[in-house]
Design an enzyme around this catalytic site. Structure first.
Site, PDB file in Angstrom:
ATOM      1  N   GLN A  78       0.875  -1.005   0.089  1.00  0.00           N
ATOM      2  CA  GLN A  78      -0.029   0.128   0.051  1.00  0.00           C
ATOM      3  C   GLN A  78       0.903   1.331  -0.032  1.00  0.00           C
ATOM      4  OE1 GLN A  78      -3.276  -0.073   2.758  1.00  0.00           O
ATOM      5  NE2 GLN A  78      -4.060   2.013   1.970  1.00  0.00           N
ATOM      6  N   PHE A  79       1.203   1.704  -1.288  1.00  0.00           N
ATOM      7  CA  PHE A  79       2.157   2.672  -1.362  1.00  0.00           C
ATOM      8  C   PHE A  79       1.585   3.949  -0.928  1.00  0.00           C
ATOM      9  CE2 PHE A  79      -0.650   3.879  -5.062  1.00  0.00           C
ATOM     10  CZ  PHE A  79      -0.433   5.318  -5.067  1.00  0.00           C
ATOM     11  N   THR A  80       0.466   4.239  -0.402  1.00  0.00           N
ATOM     12  CA  THR A  80      -0.320   5.535   0.007  1.00  0.00           C
ATOM     13  C   THR A  80       0.006   5.588   1.463  1.00  0.00           C
ATOM     14  OG1 THR A  80      -2.473   4.337   0.395  1.00  0.00           O
ATOM     15  CG2 THR A  80      -2.370   5.191  -1.753  1.00  0.00           C
TER      16      THR A  80
END
Length: 145
Positions: A78-80
Site C-alpha cells: 500500500q504505497f499510500t
C-alpha cells in the site's frame, strides 16, 4: 518501511472479484517501501511484526505474538502509506519507493516474515485491490523501520 498492522479474525484481498489472498485469525499488514529503504529495513520490520505482542494471553492481556498464537498474516502492498499531507488537499507520494524497488522490498518483507515462522499470503503488487477484514479489538498499530 512503513506498515499498518491490524489484528484480525479474518481477512481477504480480491483483485477483479477473485480472492488472491486470505488469512484466518492473525494479522493484516499493509506495507509500504520508502525511498532509501533496503533489505535490512524489510527484514527488521518483518522481525518486529512477527514478535509484536498484540494477542491476548490467558489473562486477557496483549502479551502474545502472531507466532505464539499460530496465527497467519495477509500482507498487502500500500504505497499510500507514504502520503505527504502537510500542504494542499492532494497527498503527495514522492517519499514512496519507485515501483521496481517497492515490489522488490515488498517481496523481501514477505519472505522475511515467512522466515520468522509466520504463514503468509499476499495481495498482488500494483493491482487495484479490495481488502476485506474483521478487525479484532479493534487493534491497529502503525510501525516504521
Amino acid at each position: 518501511m512503513k506498515a499498518v498492522v491490524q489484528r484480525v479474525s479474518e481477512a481477504r484481498v480480491e483483485v477483479a472479484g477473485e480472492v488472491v489472498g486470505r488469512c484466518g485469525p492473525g494479522l493484516l499488514v499493509l506495507v509500504c517501501a520508502m525511498r532509501g529503504d533496503g533489505e535490512a529495513n524489510a527484514e527488521a520490520l518483518a522481525t518486529r511484526i512477527a514478535k509484536l505482542r498484540i494477542f491476548r494471553d490467558d489473562a486477557g492481556r496483549m502479551n502474545r505474538s502472531v507466532h505464539d498464537t499460530g496465527g497467519e498474516a495477509l500482507v498487502v502492498s500500500q504505497f499510500t502509506l507514504a502520503a505527504d499531507t502537510t500542504s494542499g488537499n492532494r497527498p503527495g507520494f514522492s517519499a514512496a519507493a519507485g515501483p521496481d524497488d517497492g515490489e522488490r522490498l515488498y517481496l523481501h518483507f514477505v519472505e522475511a516474515l515467512r522466515a520468522a515462522g509466520v504463514p503468509v499470503e499476499t495481495g498482488r503488487f500494483g493491482a487495484d485491490m479490495a481488502v476485506h477484514l474483521v478487525n479484532d479489538g479493534p487493534v491497529t498499530i502503525p510501525m516504521e523501520r
